[in-house]
Motif scaffolding. Structure first.
Motif, PDB file in Angstrom:
ATOM      1  N   ASP A  33       0.813  -1.213   0.000  1.00 34.81           N
ATOM      2  CA  ASP A  33       0.000   0.000   0.000  1.00 34.81           C
ATOM      3  C   ASP A  33       0.851   1.269   0.000  1.00 34.81           C
ATOM      4  N   GLU A  34       2.106   1.140  -0.449  1.00 44.58           N
ATOM      5  CA  GLU A  34       2.990   2.302  -0.530  1.00 44.58           C
ATOM      6  C   GLU A  34       2.936   2.976  -1.901  1.00 44.58           C
ATOM      7  N   ILE A  41      -2.023   6.761  -0.591  1.00 43.13           N
ATOM      8  CA  ILE A  41      -2.401   7.044   0.795  1.00 43.13           C
ATOM      9  C   ILE A  41      -3.375   8.215   0.838  1.00 43.13           C
ATOM     10  N   ASP A  42      -3.099   9.252   0.048  1.00 41.66           N
ATOM     11  CA  ASP A  42      -3.995  10.404   0.009  1.00 41.66           C
ATOM     12  C   ASP A  42      -5.377  10.002  -0.493  1.00 41.66           C
ATOM     13  N   GLN A  48       2.895   8.490  -2.458  1.00 41.70           N
ATOM     14  CA  GLN A  48       1.991   9.018  -1.442  1.00 41.70           C
ATOM     15  C   GLN A  48       0.566   9.191  -1.951  1.00 41.70           C
ATOM     16  N   GLU A 106      -7.198   8.114   2.247  1.00 39.37           N
ATOM     17  CA  GLU A 106      -7.647   9.015   3.305  1.00 39.37           C
ATOM     18  C   GLU A 106      -8.846   9.838   2.857  1.00 39.37           C
TER      19      GLU A 106
END
Length: 459
Positions: free
Chosen positions: A78-79, A90-91, A87, A94
């Protein structure tokens, strides 16, 4: 006209009704054309949805020199993805209110994501990207290797974690993957590179034999959404081969007495005690009686071990008896922590009580059965808990209806069947004893108690 309520007047006590029957929810099951099983649990009112993917990926697929690579592949997944590099994935998660997690176990790799039900259509495609097209960049893998090495150091600094590792070493043959940490040891983790992780993912992550669990308040479009996200997933390979782990040799000395494996922790004022052995998997008809017996022996504060070691003698804050089924086989373990000066006597008392010279009483069994059945509605009160249990069953090769079958069997356990199952599995000649504590303070008392001390190194 509104009625004035006198705050000093107690309200009438609510009526108490009988407990309602509870059952594990039923999943809607189907199989996609690529072989992926889908279990959908529609749970009205559960507005936090969990999606869990169970990959048919036992740790035995790791080569010995690269143990831990399955964990690195999961943690780096999940990187970043091809569609959302770095990133940005991840953004995106979120912004959908989603969070991902997972773990690699002996039977399977399980990765999951939680999200609000209103964001399922936004978050599930991101989860599919993480599974199917992670970048697994060199820098990300290197960072997770460093984190795992730090994790190993922290694990070896905690007595309870050291005890768990020691139990693995004494229960299973050294050639067996189960004898070593699931996340690998420092030597093998250091050998993992980004290129190796990418190759591992390409070979072993695929839909064949895998199961997607979706649980929560699901709308009618969930089937189409799952098809859209996972129906086009193609990957080489087929079902994994699961093998029965090989137990270690006999735990007792043939001429001098019972062996105690001692892991030295200098100047420790507490000693971790573990008594463990090879157990059962869910296929055994003795599995339900053994769980009831474990609860009566050490699964509650009113159990035999707790009554003696905690209440009567004050050696410990508590003793726990855990039955841990695997896909093939299983283990059981009694665990406690005591003051070092009473450790030898605590082991003697523990082994004496565990011999079960008297059958479990009807009252003990009734309490244990009620405990097992009574906590179920609380244990499975969220979509996350339902998905987690379903994923565990998928990893073990079972359907989700096993829970209801198991609880039916639990309700049928009596004193005779609980006692018989216990004696068939928890036998003194097959029980291994591990202590983690100050060897200088423990050697003499253990020898005086009739034990043969063998010191053990854990890494």
């Amino acid at each position: 006209m509104s009625q004035t309520i006198d705050p000093t007047t107690p309200l009438p006590r609510p009526a108490i009704t009988a407990a309602q029957p509870w059952t594990f929810p039923t999943a809607r099951q189907r199989v996609l054309d690529n072989g992926l099983q889908v279990w959908a649990f529609h749970l009205p009112g559960q507005h936090v949805v969990t999606a869990a993917l169970v990959l048919d990926l036992p740790l035995t697929v790791e080569v010995p020199e690269l143990e831990g690579i399955a964990t690195m592949a999961l943690r780096a997944s999940d990187e970043g993805t091809r569609e959302h590099p770095g990133q940005s994935i991840i953004d995106a998660l979120e912004s959908a209110g989603a969070a991902s997690e997972g773990g690699a176990s002996a039977s399977a790799t399980i990765c999951s994501v939680e999200m609000p039900s209103t964001r399922l259509a936004q978050a599930l495609p991101l989860f599919a990207e993480i599974v199917q097209s992670p970048t697994l960049a060199d820098a990300d893998v290197e960072r997770h290797v460093a984190l795992r090495l730090s994790e190993i150091e922290q694990t070896l600094a905690r007595p309870s974690s050291v005890a768990a590792l020691a139990v693995r070493q004494v229960l299973f043959d050294p050639s067996c993957r189960e004898a070593r940490p699931q996340g690998g040891v420092a030597r093998t983790v250091r050998a993992v590179t980004g290129e190796l992780v990418r190759s591992f993912h390409e070979r072993h992550w695929g839909p064949q034999g895998s199961t997607l669990v979706v649980a929560g308040d699901l709308d009618q479009g969930v089937d189409a959404l799952v098809e859209q996200c996972f129906g086009g997933w193609k990957a080489p390979g087929g079902r994994a081969l699961h093998v029965v782990p090989t137990p270690a040799g006999a735990p007792t000395s043939t001429d001098q007495g019972r062996i105690v494996h001692l892991v030295d922790r200098p100047e420790s004022v507490q000693t971790e005690i573990r008594v463990s052995g090879i157990g059962l998997d869910r296929t055994s008809l003795d599995f339900a009686p053994l769980q009831v017996a474990a609860s009566a022996m050490g699964g509650s504060f009113g159990s035999r071990l707790n009554t003696e070691l905690r209440e009567r003698k004050g050696y410990t804050y508590g003793v726990h008896f855990a039955v841990s089924p695997a896909r093939l086989g299983g283990t059981w373990a009694v665990s406690t922590s005591v003051r070092t000066e009473v450790a030898a006597q605590a082991v003697l008392d523990c082994l004496r009580i565990m011999e079960l010279t008297e059958d479990f009483s009807p009252e003990e069994v009734a309490d244990a059965v009620n405990q097992q059945l009574g906590v179920a509605p609380l244990r499975y009160d969220t979509a996350s808990a339902i998905a987690s249990q379903a994923a565990t069953l998928a990893a073990a090769g079972w359907d989700p209806d096993f829970v209801n079958l198991h609880f039916t069997r639990i309700g049928q356990v009596g004193p005779a069947s609980a006692s018989a199952a216990y004696r068939a599995v928890v036998r003194p000649e097959n029980s291994h004893v591990v202590l983690v504590g100050d060897a200088a303070a423990l050697r003499e008392p253990l020898a005086e108690a009739g034990f043969v001390v063998q010191e053990l190194e854990v890494s």
